[in-house]
Design an enzyme around this catalytic site. Structure first.
Site, mmCIF file in Angstrom:
data_model
loop_
_atom_site.group_PDB
_atom_site.id
_atom_site.type_symbol
_atom_site.label_atom_id
_atom_site.label_comp_id
_atom_site.label_asym_id
_atom_site.label_seq_id
_atom_site.Cartn_x
_atom_site.Cartn_y
_atom_site.Cartn_z
ATOM 1 N N LYS A 190 1.041 -1.308 -0.061
ATOM 2 C CA LYS A 190 -0.118 -0.002 -0.118
ATOM 3 C C LYS A 190 1.041 1.226 0.074
ATOM 4 O O LYS A 190 2.057 1.535 0.676
ATOM 5 C CB LYS A 190 -0.924 -0.019 1.234
ATOM 6 N N SER A 222 -9.146 3.300 2.649
ATOM 7 C CA SER A 222 -7.819 3.818 1.951
ATOM 8 C C SER A 222 -7.043 2.552 1.218
ATOM 9 O O SER A 222 -6.165 2.978 0.461
ATOM 10 C CB SER A 222 -6.827 4.653 2.760
ATOM 11 N N SER A 260 -10.462 1.469 7.019
ATOM 12 C CA SER A 260 -9.461 1.325 5.580
ATOM 13 C C SER A 260 -9.221 -0.278 5.209
ATOM 14 O O SER A 260 -8.966 -0.402 4.083
ATOM 15 C CB SER A 260 -8.312 2.126 5.572
#
Length: 459
Positions: free
Chosen positions: A77, A152, A176
């Site tokens: 990520k 996210s 997220s």
């Protein structure tokens, strides 16, 4: 297809020698070339020749010297550092910035044999549960690319769901790991605070809202990745030991509480609750008792505590950029200005409210092994939106109020697993179900999720 198999199956074939890391990498790069142009989940992909060479080198390592994830390709990520790769955080301020070191969990992944192929897309600074930014653009939902992937960890969820990687990492401050999992029909797990260490830099006492965690296509795969990412770090006050969760054992019978819309406090789009209740029937079919619960603590008190402590934490991370306001998005400016403006007593009052919720949650878990909530309050919305401005006719007063349903677990650092609940609403889009347990119940929650997965897969 190789790329659609579970990580557990892939690792078994790699260990038997019936699959090579080179063949796996070749198939991975082919899948990325096929799906990523439309979905935009993986960014900063390393050159193919480098990755193929690294895969061939992995194949040359003797079997008895291989780690738990040897030869598995993963993309990290883009809020975390992987040495030698760009870490833009979705911001033009950091576009092109190359990480000089690995974050703790990334180093652990490499030590276990993971081949890091690139990064997964994220919102700017990870703010907002919708993956778009001015550096890489938007990530499309795997079911309908014209819709949001969530965030996210939206890039990670879509890369998994599309078979571009067999495992993915994510991070979760406000859902997220959970919202994008629910919206892309995979599994995301926020572990108990401290199970997967954060970076021991700056303040390590005041800002403990977020956690790193695993994402996968099955809970068994979550457990494999969790065991590599986890383990204590003595530089962190909430660190835990190297507690293992794999192999998972689905529990025989648990008492579960369904919190629904928190007594009407959380507006929900039509069909969300019905879809989640249909998924809950699967848990009941496995012998678990599910009771409808009244709200255990006022939702508004949880929210007021959250938006104060979150802004306080986000501002701590962004304060070095306060003189570059023209380069920050609206949500970042909102968080920064609020966080820098609080008095000490305002932060204390928010902490007092959190303590009240902690006591109420402890009473709740005296009677229930886990509680259930939807993973979001709306279906995946159009990808060109910044965020939903209203839900079920109720205006959203902040950019993240539509995700209020994930806050009860986040505020206390509880383990929370997002499982696919099904598709619904007018456009037959996906939603997930959160399974939330008390601190330290990570193995039990994941085992419950694996039993759920097996039952759903059998139908």
């Amino acid at each position: 297809m190789l790329c659609d198999r579970t990580a557990t199956e892939i690792l078994q074939d790699l260990a038997r020698g019936s699959l090579t890391a080179e063949a796996l990498m070749e198939a991975t790069l082919a899948r990325i070339a096929e799906r990523n142009p439309e979905l935009n989940a993986i960014v900063a992909l390393r050159p193919a020749e480098e990755l193929m060479a690294e895969a061939r080198a992995a194949d040359a390592v003797p079997m008895d010297e291989r780690g738990a994830l040897h030869g598995v390709p993963m993309a990290i990520k883009d809020l975390s550092n992987a040495k030698g790769l760009v870490c833009a955080q979705g911001s033009p301020i950091f576009a092109g910035q190359v990480a000089q070191d690995d974050d703790i969990f990334v180093a652990r992944l490499r030590a276990a044999g993971v081949i890091v192929i690139g990064k997964t897309n994220t919102p700017e600074f990870g703010l907002g549960s919708h993956t778009y930014n001015p550096v890489y653009g938007a990530t499309g939902n795997v079911v309908d690319p014209s819709r949001s992937a969530g965030g996210s960890s939206g890039g990670a969820a879509v890369a998994l769901a599309a078979g571009m990687v067999p495992l993915a990492d994510g991070s979760d401050m406000m859902g997220s790991l959970r919202n994008p999992a629910g919206w892309n029909e995979i599994y995301g797990f926020r572990p108990t605070w401290g199970w997967v260490p954060s970076e021991p830099v700056g303040d390590v006492f005041l800002h403990t809202l977020a956690s790193n965690g695993p994402m996968a296509r099955t809970p068994d795969d979550l457990a494999l990745l969790m065991d590599v990412m986890s383990g204590g770090d003595p530089r962190l006050p909430l660190h835990r030991g190297a507690e293992k969760v794999s192999p998972l054992s689905p529990p025989k019978s648990l008492r579960l509480g369904w919190l629904g819309d928190w007594g009407g406090a959380y507006p929900m789009e039509e069909g969300i609750l019905d879809t989640c209740e249909a998924a809950i029937a699967t848990l009941e079919g496995q012998g678990h008792q599910v009771d409808r619960l009244a709200p255990p603590y006022p939702a508004e008190k949880i929210w007021q505590s959250w938006i104060t402590l979150r802004s306080f934490a986000v501002a701590a991370g962004l304060r070095a950029l306060k003189d570059r306001r023209d380069q920050l998005k609206e949500a970042a400016l909102w968080e920064l200005d609020r966080g820098l403006g609080f008095s000490g007593q305002e932060v204390q009052e928010a902490s007092d409210l959190r303590a009240g919720w902690m006591r109420a949650a402890a009473r709740m878990f005296d009677s229930y092994d886990a509680v259930l909530l939807p993973s979001a309050q709306c279906w995946p919305f159009p990808v060109e939106w910044d965020y939903p401005k209203e839900i079920a006719g109720q205006a959203m007063d902040t950019y993240h109020r539509w995700m209020e349903v994930v806050v009860p677990a986040s505020l206390l650092g509880l383990p929370a697993l997002a499982v696919p609940a099904g598709r619904g609403g007018p456009d037959q889009l996906p939603i997930g179900l959160q399974i939330i347990g008390p601190h330290g119940s990570d193995a039990q929650i994941l085992g419950l999720g694996q039993g759920y997965h097996r039952a759903r897969s059998a139908t």
